[in-house]
Design an enzyme around this catalytic site. Structure first.
Site, PDB file in Angstrom:
ATOM      1  N   LYS A   1      -6.432   5.827   0.017  1.00 52.95           N
ATOM      2  CA  LYS A   1      -7.325   6.087  -1.238  1.00 52.95           C
ATOM      3  C   LYS A   1      -6.542   6.712  -2.437  1.00 52.95           C
ATOM      4  CE  LYS A   1     -11.616   8.537  -2.101  1.00 52.95           C
ATOM      5  NZ  LYS A   1     -13.036   8.911  -1.451  1.00 52.95           N
TER       6      LYS A   1
ATOM      7  N   CYS B   1     -14.307   4.184  -2.102  1.00 51.60           N
ATOM      8  CA  CYS B   1     -15.170   5.206  -2.618  1.00 51.60           C
ATOM      9  C   CYS B   1     -15.101   5.416  -4.444  1.00 51.60           C
ATOM     10  CB  CYS B   1     -15.636   6.383  -1.590  1.00 51.60           C
ATOM     11  SG  CYS B   1     -17.061   7.221  -2.018  1.00 51.60           S
TER      12      CYS B   1
ATOM     13  N   GLU C   1     -17.013   4.094   4.620  1.00 50.69           N
ATOM     14  CA  GLU C   1     -15.882   4.907   4.635  1.00 50.69           C
ATOM     15  C   GLU C   1     -15.983   5.880   5.838  1.00 50.69           C
ATOM     16  OE1 GLU C   1     -14.050   8.068   1.019  1.00 50.69           O
ATOM     17  OE2 GLU C   1     -16.317   7.499   1.137  1.00 50.69           O
TER      18      GLU C   1
END
Length: 290
Positions: A127, A164, A54
């Site tokens: 994300k 994540c 990330e």
């Protein structure tokens, strides 16, 4: 035969795939150069697809809330994407590049660009789920994603990305499976003591529930200039039976992880369990209500 079907037939049944877990070098350019070298090593070892961690070219600055870190954001596609497009074409390597994206001034996302083995930019994932807890002040830096859950047709087959904190939400995993993903990459920055007990539980469970391979990537080390988060590595690939493919990565050291993924297992598992056949979307309406 359609062009898409022909592409699927031509994709190798066993895909050699790579993950990179590494520590912060101190500046953006040296991080980029380090990842270029990791990509070269992976290609030399026969890998056909690679995913970085990330926000790969920077520190995990979300431990602080300071607008000076907005300077790490860039357009996607943009200079870093284009640099790796050239490398992907040179190496014949599909690449997933998690970056800090500026769509326009003040509009920023936690994004992953996907590049095909011929260097073509295929698109990006933003994300969707953004945390705001101690050590992970991400709402200060990122808007929630607005591109849904895209799956990309690549030289190694259909791949997806989930970043994540997303991994705690089962809906996106399922959306990627419904869209035909065979491998899903989950680039992360997660800290020892906070989520370690979940790290080797959630992704294997999601791989089983959705019947595809998952590549889980975590940073390593303490980036003491920014906070005391201790990123514990232990990156891995997991198969659709929930089994780790080879060893899990080291919990402190940078590592290039390369594994062979037998995509034949996908049909075996899906024929055995029939989770997609037995879904009941007609009964799930209340799940989408606020």
């Amino acid at each position: 035969m359609s062009a898409r079907r022909l592409r699927e037939v031509l994709v190798a049944e066993v895909v050699r795939a790579a993950l990179v877990q590494t520590s912060w070098t101190g500046d953006k350019e040296s991080m980029i150069k380090a990842h270029e070298e990791y990509a070269r090593q992976a290609a030399e070892a026969g890998a056909k697809v690679i995913c970085f961690q990330e926000l790969f070219y920077g520190p995990y600055f979300c431990q602080l809330q300071d607008p000076k870190f907005y300077e790490y954001a860039e357009s996607v596609p943009g200079p870093t994407t284009e640099r790796f497009q050239a490398l992907a074409k040179e190496l014949g390597l599909v690449m997933v590049l998690p970056m800090y994206e500026q769509e326009q001034p003040g509009v920023l996302y936690n994004t992953a660009a996907v590049i095909d083995a011929d260097g073509k930019y295929l698109g990006k994932y933003r994300k969707n789920h953004i945390p705001q807890v101690k050590g992970f002040w991400e709402k200060f830096y990122f808007r929630p994603g607005n591109l849904g859950y895209p799956v990309f047709d690549t030289a190694v087959g259909r791949i997806g990305v989930y970043i994540c904190y997303d991994r705690h939400f089962p809906e996106g995993w399922r959306a990627l499976g419904l869209a035909g993903a065979k491998i899903v990459f989950n680039p992360s920055a997660t800290s020892r003591g906070l989520s370690a007990y979940l790290w080797q539980l959630e992704q294997p469970a999601s791989a089983v529930a959705n019947e595809y391979f998952i590549g889980a990537i975590n940073r390593v080390g303490i980036e003491s200039e920014y906070g005391d988060n201790d990123f514990y590595g232990t990156s891995y690939f997991v198969d659709p039976e929930g089994k780790f493919v080879g060893e899990v990565g080291h919990d402190h050291d940078p590592e290039l992880i390369i594994r062979d993924l037998d995509l034949n297992l996908l049909d075996t598992v899906r024929d055995r369990w029939q989770f997609y056949r037995d879904r009941r979307p007609d009964a799930y309406g209340d799940l989408t209500k606020p």
